[in-house]
Write a protein that holds these residues in place. Structure first.
Motif, short mmCIF file in Angstrom:
data_model
loop_
_atom_site.label_atom_id
_atom_site.label_comp_id
_atom_site.label_asym_id
_atom_site.label_seq_id
_atom_site.Cartn_x
_atom_site.Cartn_y
_atom_site.Cartn_z
N SER A 37 0.87 -1.18 0.00
CA SER A 37 0.00 0.00 0.00
C SER A 37 0.91 1.23 0.00
O SER A 37 1.86 1.29 0.79
N ARG A 70 -5.50 -0.01 1.24
CA ARG A 70 -6.34 0.21 2.42
C ARG A 70 -7.28 1.37 2.22
O ARG A 70 -6.94 2.37 1.59
N ARG A 72 -10.68 3.65 4.38
CA ARG A 72 -11.03 4.11 5.72
C ARG A 72 -11.65 2.98 6.52
O ARG A 72 -12.19 2.03 5.96
N LYS A 147 -19.35 5.29 -6.67
CA LYS A 147 -18.10 5.79 -6.08
C LYS A 147 -16.99 5.77 -7.12
O LYS A 147 -16.70 4.74 -7.72
#
Ligand code: BTN
Length: 306
Positions: A37, A70, A72, A147
């Protein structure tokens, strides 16, 4: 399913460095073919390791592929090389108040990719980019809302230095998602909900071009936030706020009507017990009409107007 991009991606590293080095002394640009990440990597570098001092320089880290992206609230963020833009901007920052930073990042990205977007508010025949408090960009169009992008802001401090990592993931090109397995024999598998993707709005814009459009204004916006806080951005958020005036439910079960963001970036929700200011990063909020699954990596689709 569309096939993943295998040819080399030409990132505008030099152009970005030239644009940003004057305002970010020590700035570097790095592109990694694969990393767990980009946020995790920059936080690791800032924290340092035994024998390696912490690194607090301004850096742009572009990850062509993330293996453990990752989102939230501990969610995962899935993306695929070439079909997504995934990057993190790390820099030392000293704002008087941190609240509203992820909104500022979202405003800046939305304005860079959809500069005329506020002009057609209410007109759902054209896609436009809306903002869902606190960290989502939605593509709002005739097919509904989905989204488009998410933002993950993380901070750490060491020896009086405060470092922020702003991680941004944007769906660029549509990927057909496999249908999720059925939840139970009684509940058949739902058709996978396609995410919003930037090429629905800007068909010729690929990940490198999107990055070039986004980054310089993003750095300017973050530096303006450091000096002046969220208040000067409040009206710009309101122009794209997809929750405003809508019935919402918070993750603690509270229901109410969203009334925009306060001067400090808190979400204002009118509830049965009065107006509440939602500031907690641990709270999630969704429009009540939305019945899609809440997993962020499966961007949600919603039938209401932007
Ligand atoms: C969210 O919607 O919850 C935020 C998603 C943020 C995803 C980006 S992709 C680049 C950076 N690296 C990560 O692991 N996460 C962020």
């Amino acid at each position: 399913m569309t096939s993943p991009l295998t040819s080399p991606i030409r990132w505008p590293a030099e152009a970005l460095w030239e644009a940003l080095a004057p305002s970010l002394p020590g700035f570097t640009v790095e592109v990694l073919p694969e990393i767990d990440s980009s946020n995790t990597e920059l936080m690791r570098r800032f924290r340092g390791s035994p024998g390696t001092p912490p690194r607090a320089e301004p850096v742009l880290l572009v990850a062509e592929q993330q293996t453990a992206g990752r989102g939230r609230l501990g969610r995962s963020w899935q993306s695929r090389r070439g079909d997504s833009l995934t990057f993190s901007l790390g820099l030392p920052l000293q704002p008087a108040d941190w609240s509203g930073l992820s909104l500022v990042a979202g405003i800046s990205v939305a304005e860079s990719l959809d500069p005329g977007g506020t002009g057609n508010a209410g007109d759902t025949s054209q896609p436009r980019i809306g903002l869902k408090w606190p960290n989502d960009l939605w593509l709002c169009g005739p097919q509904g809302n989905s989204k488009l992008a998410g933002i993950l802001v993380e901070t750490a401090s060491w020896d009086g230095i405060r470092y922020v990592v702003i991680g941004i993931g944007i769906n660029i090109r549509a990927i057909e998602l496999p249908a999720p397995p059925p939840l139970s024999a009684a509940m058949p598998a739902m058709a996978a909900i396609p995410p919003g993707c930037l090429q629905d709005l800007l068909p010729d814009v690929d990940a490198p071009e999107a990055l070039l459009r986004i980054l310089p204004p993003l750095v300017q916006a973050v530096q303006a936030f450091e000096q002046f806080g969220f208040a000067p951005f409040q009206a710009r958020f309101a122009a794209r706020d997809v929750l405003s005036g809508r019935a919402v439910q918070l993750s603690d079960g509270t229901q109410g009507t969203a009334h925009g963001a306060s001067e400090t970036g808190a979400l204002l929700v009118h509830t049965a017990t009065g107006m509440k200011e939602i500031t907690s990063a641990e709270v999630s909020v969704r429009p009540l009409a939305d019945t899609a699954p809440a997993a962020v990596a499966n961007p949600m689709k919603d039938a209401g107007p932007c």
